[in-house]
Design a protein around this motif. Structure first.
Motif, short mmCIF file in Angstrom:
data_model
loop_
_atom_site.label_atom_id
_atom_site.label_comp_id
_atom_site.label_asym_id
_atom_site.label_seq_id
_atom_site.Cartn_x
_atom_site.Cartn_y
_atom_site.Cartn_z
N MET A 1 0.84 -1.18 0.00
CA MET A 1 0.00 0.00 0.00
C MET A 1 0.88 1.24 0.00
SD MET A 1 -2.98 1.46 0.07
CE MET A 1 -4.27 0.33 0.53
N ILE A 2 0.45 2.25 -0.69
CA ILE A 2 1.13 3.53 -0.74
C ILE A 2 0.30 4.54 0.05
CG2 ILE A 2 1.82 5.41 -2.27
CD1 ILE A 2 2.32 3.22 -4.36
N ASN A 3 0.97 5.37 0.83
CA ASN A 3 0.27 6.35 1.64
C ASN A 3 0.62 7.76 1.18
OD1 ASN A 3 -1.24 7.37 3.92
ND2 ASN A 3 0.73 7.81 4.86
N LEU A 4 -0.38 8.58 1.00
CA LEU A 4 -0.18 10.00 0.72
C LEU A 4 -0.57 10.78 1.97
CD1 LEU A 4 -0.59 8.84 -2.27
CD2 LEU A 4 -1.17 11.18 -2.83
N THR A 5 0.31 11.66 2.40
CA THR A 5 0.00 12.50 3.55
C THR A 5 -1.09 13.49 3.16
OG1 THR A 5 1.62 14.20 2.99
CG2 THR A 5 2.38 12.34 4.38
N ASP A 6 -1.66 14.15 4.16
CA ASP A 6 -2.68 15.17 3.88
C ASP A 6 -2.12 16.27 2.99
OD1 ASP A 6 -4.54 13.79 5.38
OD2 ASP A 6 -4.24 15.00 7.19
#
Length: 106
Positions: A1-6
């Protein structure tokens, strides 16, 4: 999974809103090149590729091609604003080496 910050989500959302043509989401790819051997490539696209993995968060769609998905698994993408310049940064646990600019890894 890839996470993008706010912060990254807001930057992508702003870019999509400002685009002159309809945009479906952000494509993230890993390509050969850069000082460490591989480089990140990001761009807005108007349609998803049938082979893409699609990640959606808060209405923002991110497309990752199958070849890049394994190299990006677990990566956190942020958008930083600094005196030296603004841009996306990558915290990639799969990177064995990286260059000083943060845009290339090996």
């Amino acid at each position: 999974m890839i996470n993008l910050t706010d912060s990254a989500l807001n930057a992508v959302r702003n870019a999509i809103t400002a685009a002159p043509n309809p945009v479906d989401g952000l494509r993230i790819m890993v390509e050969a090149g850069g000082c460490a051997g591989l480089k990140y490539n990001l761009g807005l696209v108007s349609e998803v590729d049938p082979d893409d993995t699609v990640i959606e968060r808060d209405g923002v769609r991110v497309f990752i091609d199958n070849k890049s998905h394994e190299m990006l698994a677990g990566t956190t993408i942020d958008f930083v604003i600094a005196l030296e310049g603004s841009g996306f940064t990558f915290d990639n646990p799969n990177a064995k080496t990286s260059c000083g600019c943060g845009k290339s890894f090996g």
